[in-house]
Design an enzyme around this catalytic site. Structure first.
Site, PDB file in Angstrom:
ATOM      1  CB  CYS A  43      -0.950   0.001   1.195  1.00 24.21           C
ATOM      2  SG  CYS A  43      -1.982   1.479   1.270  1.00 24.21           S
ATOM      3  CB  CYS A  48      -3.234   2.452  -1.537  1.00 21.70           C
ATOM      4  SG  CYS A  48      -3.566   0.737  -1.146  1.00 21.70           S
ATOM      5  CE  LYS A  51      -4.605   2.901  -6.534  1.00 17.30           C
ATOM      6  NZ  LYS A  51      -5.448   1.730  -6.201  1.00 17.30           N
ATOM      7  CE1 TYR A  99       2.701   0.951   7.590  1.00 16.32           C
ATOM      8  CE2 TYR A  99       2.611   3.302   7.154  1.00 16.32           C
ATOM      9  CZ  TYR A  99       2.013   2.065   7.139  1.00 16.32           C
ATOM     10  OH  TYR A  99       0.733   1.925   6.683  1.00 16.32           O
ATOM     11  CB  ALA A 115      11.690 -13.954   8.555  1.00 20.19           C
ATOM     12  N   GLY A 176      -8.096  -6.435 -16.841  1.00 16.94           N
ATOM     13  CA  GLY A 176      -9.375  -5.743 -16.781  1.00 16.94           C
ATOM     14  C   GLY A 176      -9.829  -5.409 -15.378  1.00 16.94           C
ATOM     15  CE1 TYR A 178      -7.253  -2.291  -6.717  1.00 13.73           C
ATOM     16  CE2 TYR A 178      -8.352  -4.407  -6.919  1.00 13.73           C
ATOM     17  CZ  TYR A 178      -7.424  -3.594  -6.305  1.00 13.73           C
ATOM     18  OH  TYR A 178      -6.657  -4.086  -5.277  1.00 13.73           O
ATOM     19  CD  GLU A 182      -7.404   1.910  -9.018  1.00 13.19           C
ATOM     20  OE1 GLU A 182      -8.264   2.100  -8.137  1.00 13.19           O
ATOM     21  OE2 GLU A 182      -6.311   1.343  -8.776  1.00 13.19           O
ATOM     22  NE  ARG A 205     -13.477 -12.080 -13.866  1.00 11.63           N
ATOM     23  CZ  ARG A 205     -13.184 -12.858 -12.828  1.00 11.63           C
ATOM     24  NH1 ARG A 205     -14.162 -13.452 -12.161  1.00 11.63           N
ATOM     25  NH2 ARG A 205     -11.938 -13.037 -12.443  1.00 11.63           N
ATOM     26  N   GLY A 262      -3.583  -9.448 -12.185  1.00  9.18           N
ATOM     27  CA  GLY A 262      -3.898 -10.061 -10.903  1.00  9.18           C
ATOM     28  C   GLY A 262      -2.684 -10.158  -9.999  1.00  9.18           C
ATOM     29  CG  ASP A 303      -3.562  -8.059  -0.047  1.00 12.93           C
ATOM     30  OD1 ASP A 303      -4.498  -7.715   0.694  1.00 12.93           O
ATOM     31  OD2 ASP A 303      -3.071  -7.309  -0.910  1.00 12.93           O
ATOM     32  CB  THR A 311      -4.705  -1.024   2.653  1.00 13.31           C
ATOM     33  OG1 THR A 311      -3.804  -1.277   1.567  1.00 13.31           O
ATOM     34  CG2 THR A 311      -3.925  -0.488   3.835  1.00 13.31           C
ATOM     35  CB  ALA A 341     -13.010   3.930  -3.829  1.00 16.80           C
ATOM     36  CG  HIS A 435     -30.225  21.778  -4.168  1.00 17.69           C
ATOM     37  ND1 HIS A 435     -30.232  20.966  -5.274  1.00 17.69           N
ATOM     38  CD2 HIS A 435     -30.453  23.038  -4.622  1.00 17.69           C
ATOM     39  CE1 HIS A 435     -30.473  21.689  -6.345  1.00 17.69           C
ATOM     40  NE2 HIS A 435     -30.602  22.961  -5.979  1.00 17.69           N
ATOM     41  CD  GLU A 440     -29.554  17.706  -4.858  1.00 14.46           C
ATOM     42  OE1 GLU A 440     -30.688  17.964  -4.429  1.00 14.46           O
ATOM     43  OE2 GLU A 440     -28.783  18.553  -5.350  1.00 14.46           O
TER      44      GLU A 440
END
Length: 452
Positions: A43, A48, A51, A99, A115, A176, A178, A182, A205, A262, A303, A311, A341, A435, A440
């Site tokens: 990620c 993520c 990207k 991190y 490891a 095909g 995400y 993207e 798909r 994939g 994963d 993530t 998303a 509005h 809405e």
């Protein structure tokens, strides 16, 4: 038996880091963690985060064009990829440091090495050093998969996309899903001539058919050449690039070929089979609701388990594991109603069942509307957004929500809260509209467009 660690985590991605931090920092466990590459995992380092930054960068040309229609005297110059890449790499360095500091502050001992598992309570580092642990957590994530075709060495994967020396003029994106979709949008937005080959009848798909069709139409309208029912037979070195020989009989040349067909669980060579864990057909680690494997002392999250490759899911699984094993608070993560998303242009946000999946389960009503949003309508653009709700006829609960629109990811997060709480269509109807907004429409659709 005295162990070197209460917990040893293999993998420094989102799931492993969360588990290690909570186990050590909140529950007082002695924790070691090994990461063979960069801290932060897919990620943060090659997924993520970089990207999404590329998504932002690729959207500016269209924003400048819109600004002119709103009266601004602006023009877009050329995109400086080298400058952007330098800033991107600096940001990834900063995040990796954050991190590491998080783990250090929690008292986790970090080993910068690969490891492998020797036995149910022992791991060995690439250096030859061995440690014992009462519990072992595997959180090694996934890895891009490239099929074994002639010329596969000429292609790159999403791992390398953030470190290109220069942007190509012509790019082929194979896949095909995400990730492929993207990157097709990102490259297109950055001025690259993009073709996308997809083996299936339509991209994306597994998502709602109407929603993914809406995304595909928008991508094509933006200049991406999508070729469905098409796959690459072989890649060849050509005088002016890479020649892709496809199953549709075509032979086209590109400067870059990106394979996004994939990802597979990153379990090869970890020693799992040697301790009695039988991997799934794609290399995933079977686990129970508490992320425990067939070997009681060994757990797995993220994963690598092949559950939901997102993530936030890995983070929640890692946290639940730490609370269960070290916090005396048995906790599971509910994998139902997880929102997601897709950061194509336009974005797609989704939570719950697709129309197709819901129709197979029970009688439903479908509420949907597609319209030209105010902002781009004023700018003279023809793009349309989609808002869609899937409703149970028996319970009136909203079973699914699908949005294709700018900032759909932001909208679906809020819709997911209501749907997870069991909101009915009447609850949506009773909510006053904000509005003028695109969202809405989610609370103003009164008549179903389809039933089934």
């Amino acid at each position: 038996m005295a162990f070197d660690y209460d917990l040893f985590v293999i993998g420094g991605g989102s799931g492993g880091v969360r588990a290690a931090r909570v186990a050590a920092g909140e529950h007082g466990a002695r924790v070691g963690l090994a990461e063979e590459s960069r801290m932060g995992g897919t990620c943060v380092i090659r997924g993520c985060v970089p990207k999404k930054l590329m998504v932002f960068a690729s959207a500016y040309p269209e924003a400048v064009a819109e600004a002119r229609e709103y009266g601004w005297d602006v023009t877009a110059g050329g995109f400086d990829w080298a400058r952007f890449r330098t800033r991107l790499e600096a940001e990834l360095d900063r995040l990796e440091g954050a991190y590491r500091n998080t783990l250090k502050n929690a008292g986790v001992t970090v080993h910068d090495a690969r490891a492998v598992i020797v036995d149910p309570h022992r791991v060995r580092l690439a250096s030859g050093e061995e440690f014992t642990a009462k519990h072992i957590l595997v959180a090694t994530g996934g890895w891009p998969f490239v099929p074994d075709i002639p010329g596969r060495e000429l292609a790159i994967t999403s791992n390398e996309m953030f470190h290109l020396p220069a942007l190509p003029r012509r790019a082929l994106v194979v896949g095909g899903g995400y990730i492929a979709s993207e990157f097709a949008c990102i490259l297109n937005g950055l001025g690259v001539e993009v073709s996308q080959y997809c083996r299936g009848a339509q991209i994306l798909r597994g998502f709602d058919d109407e929603a993914r069709g809406h995304v595909a139409n928008a991508m094509q309208a933006n200049g991406i050449a999508i070729h469905c029912g098409t796959d690459v037979m072989r890649l060849e070195k050509a005088a002016s690039g890479i020649r892709a020989v496809a199953t549709d009989g075509s032979e086209r040349e590109f400067d870059l070929v990106l394979y996004a067909t994939g990802r597979r669980p990153n379990t090869a060579g970890l020693g799992l089979e040697g301790i009695g864990i039988t991997l799934g057909r794609n290399g995933e680690i079977p686990v129970d609701a508490y992320s425990q494997t067939a070997v009681p002392s060994v757990f797995a999250v993220g994963d690598v388990t092949g559950r939901i490759n997102l993530t936030p899911v890995a983070i929640r699984e890692g946290h639940a594991f730490a609370d269960t094993v070290f916090g005396a608070k048995p906790t599971t993560f509910d994998h139902q109603l997880v929102a997601s998303a897709v950061f194509t242009q336009p974005e797609m946000g989704t939570v719950g069942l697709s129309e197709e999946a819901a129709r197979e389960r029970e009688p439903i009503e479908v509420y949907a509307t597609a319209f030209r949003p105010m902002r781009t309508l004023f700018a003279g653009k023809q793009d349309r957004v989609l808002m869609k709700l899937i409703v149970s006829r028996a319970t009136r609960k909203v079973l699914g929500c699908h949005i294709v629109a700018p900032e759909a990811g932001e909208m679906i997060q809020l819709a997911a809260i209501a749907i997870r709480m069991g909101a009915t269509k009447e609850d949506f109807d009773a909510t006053c509209a904000v509005h003028p907004t695109m969202a809405e429409e989610l609370v103003t659709m009164r008549k179903p467009v389809r039933t089934g």
